[in-house]
Design an enzyme around this catalytic site. Structure first.
Site, PDB file in Angstrom:
ATOM      1  N   ARG A  34      -9.140   1.537   9.704  1.00 59.31           N
ATOM      2  CA  ARG A  34      -8.651   0.179   9.905  1.00 59.31           C
ATOM      3  C   ARG A  34      -9.581  -0.642  10.792  1.00 59.31           C
ATOM      4  O   ARG A  34      -9.281  -1.797  11.085  1.00 59.31           O
ATOM      5  CB  ARG A  34      -7.293   0.254  10.580  1.00 59.31           C
ATOM      6  CG  ARG A  34      -6.209  -0.447   9.827  1.00 59.31           C
ATOM      7  CD  ARG A  34      -4.907   0.074  10.390  1.00 59.31           C
ATOM      8  NE  ARG A  34      -3.824  -0.804  10.155  1.00 59.31           N
ATOM      9  CZ  ARG A  34      -2.675  -0.424   9.582  1.00 59.31           C
ATOM     10  NH1 ARG A  34      -2.526   0.802   9.161  1.00 59.31           N
ATOM     11  NH2 ARG A  34      -1.707  -1.272   9.452  1.00 59.31           N
ATOM     12  N   ARG A  47       0.104  -8.990  13.553  1.00 57.68           N
ATOM     13  CA  ARG A  47      -0.492  -7.929  12.736  1.00 57.68           C
ATOM     14  C   ARG A  47      -1.392  -8.503  11.646  1.00 57.68           C
ATOM     15  O   ARG A  47      -2.402  -7.911  11.293  1.00 57.68           O
ATOM     16  CB  ARG A  47       0.595  -7.034  12.148  1.00 57.68           C
ATOM     17  CG  ARG A  47       1.021  -5.968  13.166  1.00 57.68           C
ATOM     18  CD  ARG A  47       2.383  -5.409  12.904  1.00 57.68           C
ATOM     19  NE  ARG A  47       2.524  -4.821  11.599  1.00 57.68           N
ATOM     20  CZ  ARG A  47       3.632  -4.875  10.867  1.00 57.68           C
ATOM     21  NH1 ARG A  47       4.686  -5.508  11.325  1.00 57.68           N
ATOM     22  NH2 ARG A  47       3.685  -4.292   9.709  1.00 57.68           N
ATOM     23  N   ARG A  90      11.441  -6.975   4.483  1.00 55.18           N
ATOM     24  CA  ARG A  90      11.356  -5.593   4.950  1.00 55.18           C
ATOM     25  C   ARG A  90      11.981  -5.457   6.335  1.00 55.18           C
ATOM     26  O   ARG A  90      12.634  -4.456   6.629  1.00 55.18           O
ATOM     27  CB  ARG A  90       9.889  -5.146   4.985  1.00 55.18           C
ATOM     28  CG  ARG A  90       9.724  -3.691   5.313  1.00 55.18           C
ATOM     29  CD  ARG A  90       8.333  -3.190   5.027  1.00 55.18           C
ATOM     30  NE  ARG A  90       7.445  -3.420   6.151  1.00 55.18           N
ATOM     31  CZ  ARG A  90       6.143  -3.099   6.154  1.00 55.18           C
ATOM     32  NH1 ARG A  90       5.594  -2.577   5.085  1.00 55.18           N
ATOM     33  NH2 ARG A  90       5.405  -3.324   7.206  1.00 55.18           N
ATOM     34  N   LYS A 149       0.826  -1.212   0.000  1.00 58.02           N
ATOM     35  CA  LYS A 149       0.000   0.000   0.000  1.00 58.02           C
ATOM     36  C   LYS A 149       0.860   1.262   0.000  1.00 58.02           C
ATOM     37  O   LYS A 149       0.566   2.204  -0.718  1.00 58.02           O
ATOM     38  CB  LYS A 149      -0.933   0.029   1.223  1.00 58.02           C
ATOM     39  CG  LYS A 149      -1.902  -1.126   1.306  1.00 58.02           C
ATOM     40  CD  LYS A 149      -2.868  -0.955   2.463  1.00 58.02           C
ATOM     41  CE  LYS A 149      -2.180  -0.825   3.821  1.00 58.02           C
ATOM     42  NZ  LYS A 149      -1.507  -2.041   4.293  1.00 58.02           N
ATOM     43  N   ARG A 177      12.298  -2.034  11.259  1.00 59.86           N
ATOM     44  CA  ARG A 177      11.150  -1.499  11.989  1.00 59.86           C
ATOM     45  C   ARG A 177      10.891  -2.365  13.194  1.00 59.86           C
ATOM     46  O   ARG A 177      10.887  -3.581  13.109  1.00 59.86           O
ATOM     47  CB  ARG A 177       9.913  -1.474  11.073  1.00 59.86           C
ATOM     48  CG  ARG A 177       9.605  -0.089  10.558  1.00 59.86           C
ATOM     49  CD  ARG A 177       8.523  -0.116   9.543  1.00 59.86           C
ATOM     50  NE  ARG A 177       7.272  -0.682  10.058  1.00 59.86           N
ATOM     51  CZ  ARG A 177       6.138  -0.630   9.378  1.00 59.86           C
ATOM     52  NH1 ARG A 177       6.100  -0.064   8.199  1.00 59.86           N
ATOM     53  NH2 ARG A 177       5.039  -1.152   9.878  1.00 59.86           N
TER      54      ARG A 177
HETATM   55  P1  ADP Z   1       1.445  -1.980   8.119  1.00 59.77           P
HETATM   56  O1  ADP Z   1       0.393  -1.656   7.092  1.00 59.77           O
HETATM   57  O2  ADP Z   1       2.621  -2.673   7.534  1.00 59.77           O
HETATM   58  O3  ADP Z   1       0.912  -2.672   9.335  1.00 59.77           O
HETATM   59  P2  ADP Z   1       1.562   0.795   8.967  1.00 59.77           P
HETATM   60  O4  ADP Z   1       2.752   1.659   8.858  1.00 59.77           O
HETATM   61  O5  ADP Z   1       0.379   1.122   8.125  1.00 59.77           O
HETATM   62  O6  ADP Z   1       2.104  -0.653   8.669  1.00 59.77           O
HETATM   63  O7  ADP Z   1       1.058   0.721  10.498  1.00 59.77           O
HETATM   64  C1  ADP Z   1       1.928   0.407  11.541  1.00 59.77           C
HETATM   65  C2  ADP Z   1       1.189   0.409  12.876  1.00 59.77           C
HETATM   66  O8  ADP Z   1       0.609   1.698  13.136  1.00 59.77           O
HETATM   67  C3  ADP Z   1      -0.002  -0.553  12.972  1.00 59.77           C
HETATM   68  O9  ADP Z   1       0.383  -1.867  13.289  1.00 59.77           O
HETATM   69  C4  ADP Z   1      -0.831   0.109  14.103  1.00 59.77           C
HETATM   70  O10 ADP Z   1      -0.311  -0.175  15.374  1.00 59.77           O
HETATM   71  C5  ADP Z   1      -0.641   1.591  13.849  1.00 59.77           C
HETATM   72  N1  ADP Z   1      -1.738   2.153  13.012  1.00 59.77           N
HETATM   73  C6  ADP Z   1      -1.631   2.673  11.758  1.00 59.77           C
HETATM   74  N2  ADP Z   1      -2.823   3.075  11.294  1.00 59.77           N
HETATM   75  C7  ADP Z   1      -3.735   2.802  12.266  1.00 59.77           C
HETATM   76  C8  ADP Z   1      -5.151   2.968  12.406  1.00 59.77           C
HETATM   77  N3  ADP Z   1      -5.903   3.486  11.425  1.00 59.77           N
HETATM   78  N4  ADP Z   1      -5.736   2.566  13.568  1.00 59.77           N
HETATM   79  C9  ADP Z   1      -5.024   2.057  14.552  1.00 59.77           C
HETATM   80  N5  ADP Z   1      -3.694   1.864  14.501  1.00 59.77           N
HETATM   81  C10 ADP Z   1      -3.045   2.231  13.374  1.00 59.77           C
END
Ligand code: ADP
Length: 209
Positions: free
Chosen positions: A88, A144, A127, A13, A133
């Site tokens: 989400r 996750r 990654r 994404k 990370r």
């Molecule tokens: P990925 O899509 O690889 O999980 P992201 O960078 O999108 O990585 O998100 C990393 C973390 O940030 C998530 O695991 C969560 O803890 C937090 N996060 C991101 N967006 C949201 C959201 N909309 N609601 C709750 N937590 C979020």
């Protein structure tokens, strides 16, 4: 144009969001990156968020909803956005929908990145080696993926019912996936204009010369 991206971690994404934003001149709002920025700056929000993120859990809805609103409003005014990582949960989706409709800026399209779990695990391991990370350890990655299946995947049905869901095959060369997405978005734009829907930002694009 206001576009959402939904897909499991590792679906690509972030990569595609940057390309969509550049191609259509849209704002790029990535909640994961915004939260990591808050953590790095040691803000109050960052301190709360870090704990959830390190475990691979979602940050509480109210914090994310609050953090995202202002950016969405601003980007919408400037011609639109790609949202990567929000909503989400169903609660976030409902909050975002009510908020956007009240302002006359509802979402146009949701792209769902479809991909098998096996492929995801391989990508995320890669990654983890490259980006270091703190939430890319094997155990957290598995968690996750579970969180995605339980809390985020229901949004696929939700947006399908709203009639704005498009499925994207997220396996294959990055360029091919971008082309698939661009074609979808161009088609959607043309359809909206043909229907005479009032879209000031798109109408400008259509002006000859
Ligand atoms: P990925 O899509 O690889 O999980 P992201 O960078 O999108 O990585 O998100 C990393 C973390 O940030 C998530 O695991 C969560 O803890 C937090 N996060 C991101 N967006 C949201 C959201 N909309 N609601 C709750 N937590 C979020």
């Amino acid at each position: 144009m206001r576009v959402l991206l939904i897909g499991p971690p590792g679906a690509g994404k972030g990569t595609q969001a940057a390309r969509i934003a550049a191609h259509f001149d849209l704002g790029n709002i990535a909640t994961g990156a915004l939260l990591r920025e808050q953590v790095a700056n040691g803000t109050e929000l960052g301190q709360v968020a870090q704990e959830y993120m390190d475990r691979g859990d979602l940050v509480p809805d109210d914090l994310v909803i609050e953090m995202t609103r202002e950016r969405m409003a601003q980007a919408a005014e400037e011609g639109g956005y790609v949202l990567d990582g929000y909503p989400r949960t169903l609660a976030q989706a409902e909050a975002a929908y009510r908020w956007a409709v009240a302002r006359g800026i509802p979402f146009d399209l949701t792209l769902y990145f479809e991909i098998e779990e096996e492929e995801l695990l391989a990508r995320l391991a890669g990654r983890a080696r490259e980006e270091h990370r703190s939430d890319d350890t094997e155990e957290t990655v598995r968690h996750r993926l579970e969180v995605f299946a339980a809390q985020t995947h229901p949004l696929v049905d939700y947006y399908q019912r709203r009639g704005i869901l498009v499925r994207i095959n997220a396996v294959g060369p990055v360029d091919a996936i971008s082309e698939q997405i661009f074609a979808t978005l161009h088609w959607h734009k043309a359809k909206a204009m043909a229907a005479g829907v009032h879209r000031p930002e798109w109408a400008l694009d259509a002006t000859p010369g």
